[in-house]
Design a protein around this motif. Structure first.
Motif, PDB file in Angstrom:
ATOM      1  N   GLY A  16       0.814  -1.212   0.000  1.00 19.45           N
ATOM      2  CA  GLY A  16       0.000   0.000   0.000  1.00 19.45           C
ATOM      3  C   GLY A  16       0.847   1.261   0.000  1.00 19.45           C
ATOM      4  N   SER A  17       2.058   1.169   0.567  1.00 15.32           N
ATOM      5  CA  SER A  17       2.976   2.309   0.604  1.00 15.32           C
ATOM      6  C   SER A  17       3.807   2.423  -0.670  1.00 15.32           C
ATOM      7  CB  SER A  17       3.920   2.179   1.809  1.00 15.32           C
ATOM      8  OG  SER A  17       3.187   2.086   3.018  1.00 15.32           O
ATOM      9  N   SER A  18       3.786   1.392  -1.507  1.00 15.48           N
ATOM     10  CA  SER A  18       4.624   1.386  -2.713  1.00 15.48           C
ATOM     11  C   SER A  18       4.191   2.438  -3.722  1.00 15.48           C
ATOM     12  CB  SER A  18       4.583   0.005  -3.371  1.00 15.48           C
ATOM     13  OG  SER A  18       5.171  -0.974  -2.541  1.00 15.48           O
ATOM     14  N   PHE A  19       2.886   2.723  -3.771  1.00 12.49           N
ATOM     15  CA  PHE A  19       2.383   3.638  -4.801  1.00 12.49           C
ATOM     16  C   PHE A  19       2.880   5.064  -4.580  1.00 12.49           C
ATOM     17  CE2 PHE A  19      -0.476   0.045  -4.620  1.00 12.49           C
ATOM     18  CZ  PHE A  19      -0.665  -0.252  -5.951  1.00 12.49           C
ATOM     19  N   ILE A  20       2.956   5.488  -3.319  1.00 10.50           N
ATOM     20  CA  ILE A  20       3.469   6.832  -3.041  1.00 10.50           C
ATOM     21  C   ILE A  20       4.970   6.893  -3.309  1.00 10.50           C
ATOM     22  CG2 ILE A  20       3.939   6.452  -0.574  1.00 10.50           C
ATOM     23  CD1 ILE A  20       2.435   9.639  -2.163  1.00 10.50           C
ATOM     24  N   LEU A  21       5.689   5.780  -3.085  1.00  5.63           N
ATOM     25  CA  LEU A  21       7.122   5.739  -3.380  1.00  5.63           C
ATOM     26  C   LEU A  21       7.363   5.834  -4.889  1.00  5.63           C
ATOM     27  CD1 LEU A  21       8.328   2.980  -0.871  1.00  5.63           C
ATOM     28  CD2 LEU A  21       8.704   5.451  -0.714  1.00  5.63           C
ATOM     29  N   LEU A 218      14.126   2.232  -1.308  1.00  4.36           N
ATOM     30  CA  LEU A 218      13.101   1.757  -0.368  1.00  4.36           C
ATOM     31  C   LEU A 218      12.065   0.898  -1.087  1.00  4.36           C
ATOM     32  CD1 LEU A 218      12.477   5.029   1.705  1.00  4.36           C
ATOM     33  CD2 LEU A 218      13.681   2.967   2.459  1.00  4.36           C
ATOM     34  N   LEU A 219      11.657   1.342  -2.268  1.00  3.64           N
ATOM     35  CA  LEU A 219      10.669   0.608  -3.051  1.00  3.64           C
ATOM     36  C   LEU A 219      11.206  -0.755  -3.472  1.00  3.64           C
ATOM     37  CD1 LEU A 219       7.963   0.590  -4.636  1.00  3.64           C
ATOM     38  CD2 LEU A 219       9.209   1.655  -6.536  1.00  3.64           C
ATOM     39  N   ALA A 220      12.459  -0.799  -3.936  1.00  3.48           N
ATOM     40  CA  ALA A 220      13.036  -2.048  -4.431  1.00  3.48           C
ATOM     41  C   ALA A 220      13.250  -3.062  -3.312  1.00  3.48           C
ATOM     42  CB  ALA A 220      14.359  -1.760  -5.138  1.00  3.48           C
ATOM     43  N   LEU A 221      13.763  -2.597  -2.164  1.00  3.13           N
ATOM     44  CA  LEU A 221      14.095  -3.525  -1.078  1.00  3.13           C
ATOM     45  C   LEU A 221      12.841  -4.017  -0.350  1.00  3.13           C
ATOM     46  CD1 LEU A 221      17.329  -1.980   0.480  1.00  3.13           C
ATOM     47  CD2 LEU A 221      17.092  -3.651  -1.348  1.00  3.13           C
ATOM     48  N   PHE A 222      11.967  -3.081  -0.001  1.00  7.70           N
ATOM     49  CA  PHE A 222      10.795  -3.458   0.793  1.00  7.70           C
ATOM     50  C   PHE A 222       9.580  -3.778  -0.084  1.00  7.70           C
ATOM     51  CE2 PHE A 222      13.425  -0.934   3.664  1.00  7.70           C
ATOM     52  CZ  PHE A 222      13.480  -1.764   4.774  1.00  7.70           C
ATOM     53  N   GLY A 223       9.249  -2.878  -1.013  1.00  9.11           N
ATOM     54  CA  GLY A 223       8.045  -3.056  -1.812  1.00  9.11           C
ATOM     55  C   GLY A 223       8.190  -4.084  -2.918  1.00  9.11           C
ATOM     56  N   THR A 224       9.418  -4.497  -3.224  1.00  9.67           N
ATOM     57  CA  THR A 224       9.625  -5.465  -4.298  1.00  9.67           C
ATOM     58  C   THR A 224      10.258  -6.753  -3.779  1.00  9.67           C
ATOM     59  OG1 THR A 224       9.942  -3.626  -5.848  1.00  9.67           O
ATOM     60  CG2 THR A 224      10.581  -5.821  -6.605  1.00  9.67           C
ATOM     61  N   ALA A 225      11.504  -6.686  -3.299  1.00 11.36           N
ATOM     62  CA  ALA A 225      12.228  -7.897  -2.919  1.00 11.36           C
ATOM     63  C   ALA A 225      11.582  -8.609  -1.726  1.00 11.36           C
ATOM     64  CB  ALA A 225      13.683  -7.548  -2.611  1.00 11.36           C
ATOM     65  N   LEU A 226      11.536  -7.933  -0.581  1.00  9.38           N
ATOM     66  CA  LEU A 226      10.992  -8.577   0.621  1.00  9.38           C
ATOM     67  C   LEU A 226       9.501  -8.864   0.475  1.00  9.38           C
ATOM     68  CD1 LEU A 226      12.862  -6.578   3.422  1.00  9.38           C
ATOM     69  CD2 LEU A 226      13.289  -8.924   2.660  1.00  9.38           C
ATOM     70  N   THR A 249      -7.004  -4.602   0.813  1.00 12.72           N
ATOM     71  CA  THR A 249      -6.588  -3.604   1.798  1.00 12.72           C
ATOM     72  C   THR A 249      -5.476  -2.687   1.317  1.00 12.72           C
ATOM     73  OG1 THR A 249      -5.269  -5.410   2.747  1.00 12.72           O
ATOM     74  CG2 THR A 249      -7.338  -4.880   3.840  1.00 12.72           C
ATOM     75  N   ILE A 250      -4.802  -3.065   0.252  1.00 16.94           N
ATOM     76  CA  ILE A 250      -3.758  -2.202  -0.305  1.00 16.94           C
ATOM     77  C   ILE A 250      -4.299  -0.812  -0.636  1.00 16.94           C
ATOM     78  CG2 ILE A 250      -2.315  -1.846  -2.360  1.00 16.94           C
ATOM     79  CD1 ILE A 250      -1.603  -4.802  -2.262  1.00 16.94           C
ATOM     80  N   PRO A 251      -5.490  -0.698  -1.285  1.00 16.46           N
ATOM     81  CA  PRO A 251      -5.994   0.642  -1.602  1.00 16.46           C
ATOM     82  C   PRO A 251      -6.248   1.505  -0.379  1.00 16.46           C
ATOM     83  CG  PRO A 251      -7.158  -1.017  -2.889  1.00 16.46           C
ATOM     84  CD  PRO A 251      -6.350  -1.750  -1.865  1.00 16.46           C
ATOM     85  N   LEU A 252      -6.637   0.901   0.748  1.00 17.28           N
ATOM     86  CA  LEU A 252      -6.875   1.684   1.961  1.00 17.28           C
ATOM     87  C   LEU A 252      -5.612   2.421   2.386  1.00 17.28           C
ATOM     88  CD1 LEU A 252      -8.978  -0.900   4.017  1.00 17.28           C
ATOM     89  CD2 LEU A 252      -9.809   0.946   2.539  1.00 17.28           C
ATOM     90  N   VAL A 253      -4.497   1.710   2.365  1.00 11.17           N
ATOM     91  CA  VAL A 253      -3.205   2.310   2.740  1.00 11.17           C
ATOM     92  C   VAL A 253      -2.774   3.321   1.680  1.00 11.17           C
ATOM     93  CG1 VAL A 253      -0.775   1.839   3.258  1.00 11.17           C
ATOM     94  CG2 VAL A 253      -2.548   0.229   4.005  1.00 11.17           C
ATOM     95  N   ALA A 254      -2.902   2.932   0.407  1.00 11.23           N
ATOM     96  CA  ALA A 254      -2.440   3.801  -0.679  1.00 11.23           C
ATOM     97  C   ALA A 254      -3.245   5.089  -0.760  1.00 11.23           C
ATOM     98  CB  ALA A 254      -2.525   3.042  -2.010  1.00 11.23           C
ATOM     99  N   VAL A 255      -4.569   5.000  -0.585  1.00 11.63           N
ATOM    100  CA  VAL A 255      -5.402   6.206  -0.645  1.00 11.63           C
ATOM    101  C   VAL A 255      -5.064   7.152   0.499  1.00 11.63           C
ATOM    102  CG1 VAL A 255      -7.768   7.047  -0.361  1.00 11.63           C
ATOM    103  CG2 VAL A 255      -7.300   5.158  -1.931  1.00 11.63           C
TER     104      VAL A 255
END
Length: 288
Positions: A16-21, A218-226, A249-255
């Motif tokens: 959910g945090s990946s979209f803002i990154l 941050l996006l690559a390590l957390f939002g992609t790899a892990l 639930t991803i959209p709730l965090v992203a919105v």
């Protein structure tokens, strides 16, 4: 707490945090640079922590690894970045909610997954919500090109193939092995894309690109790899459709991140998103 719910919550927050990154990284990078460098960083990190796991993979597994790698690890990073050049991050995450619906369709048509009438109805409800979201966005946000939602739908379709491939053909391998190998097979084409994008010539002289790289790491390590490691774990301990339902639930965090960053959503867009989630619910609901 049940492992599958622990993974579910963790992925909801991280993805959910990946979209803002992605949005922040695009301030200094092109979509091709963002997607390519994201894959290279994630692949390198995964190889460092997971290269020993590759010995699990047999010769007959590699064709499925190759397919899963391109469907899930190669195309989506580019497509998401391209989509977010025209569509807000919060709205992008709502379109991504189509993944469970497409997982059901792909599973039923190509992988022998049994589909009930209720699930078929849920798929049509979800698609109706997608159309409503596109029309609402086009009308109330004329500065955004909602045709770019097609790239998100293609990404969700790639995830649908990936989930079904892993569940049916690669479930005998560890999540770390599958994730490491899936990114390993796409690092070379990703490097080629980065090379042709001019990244290596420009990054040394551009403060904007250097700032964007912080978000991209941050996006690559957390939002992609892990995140992909834990997503593959979620596929192993649950059903394909439950795993895809993390997009509930991803959209709730992203919105929430989008609103914090100044994005606006009208009530019609929220209704379209709610219709999509209703469709996902109907697809996933079990009979008593």
């Amino acid at each position: 707490m049940d492992k599958k719910w622990l993974y579910f919550i963790l992925l909801s927050v991280v993805w959910g945090s990946s979209f803002i990154l992605i949005k922040k990284a695009l301030l200094g990078l092109t979509p091709v640079q963002l997607g390519g460098v994201r894959i290279v960083f994630a692949s390198s990190f995964l190889f460092i922590i997971g290269y020993k796991s590759l010995k699990e993979i047999k010769k007959q597994d590699w064709k499925w690894i190759l397919a899963a790698g391109f469907f899930s690890s190669f195309f989506p990073p580019f497509l998401f970045a391209l989509a977010q050049t025209e569509i807000d991050s919060g709205v992008t995450s709502i379109f991504n909610s189509l993944a469970p619906l497409l997982t059901t369709l792909v599973g039923g048509i190509m992988f022998g997954l049994l589909i009930t009438r209720r699930q078929v109805f849920g798929v049509f409800v979800g698609l109706l919500g997608t159309v409503a979201l596109i029309l609402a966005g086009a009308r109330f946000s004329p500065d955004q090109n909602y045709w770019y939602a097609i790239f998100i739908i293609l990404s969700a379709l790639g995830y649908a193939f990936n989930i079904n491939i892993i569940k049916k053909h690669l479930s005998h391998l560890s999540p770390l092995a599958v994730t490491t190998a899936s990114f390993g097979v796409v690092i070379v084409p990703a490097l080629i894309m980065v090379g042709f994008s001019g990244f290596f010539n420009e990054v040394w002289y551009s403060p904007d690109m250097q700032t964007a790289l912080i978000y991209l790491v941050l996006l690559a390590l957390f939002g992609t790899a892990l995140a992909n490691i834990y997503f593959n774990k979620l596929i192993y301990v649950s059903s394909p459709v439950f795993a895809a339902s993390v997009t509930y639930t991803i959209p709730l965090v992203a919105v929430l991140w989008g609103v914090w960053d100044g994005e606006k959503m009208n009530v019609y867009q929220l209704i379209g998103g709610a219709i999509i989630l209703l469709g996902v619910y109907l697809v996933n609901r079990r009979r008593r």
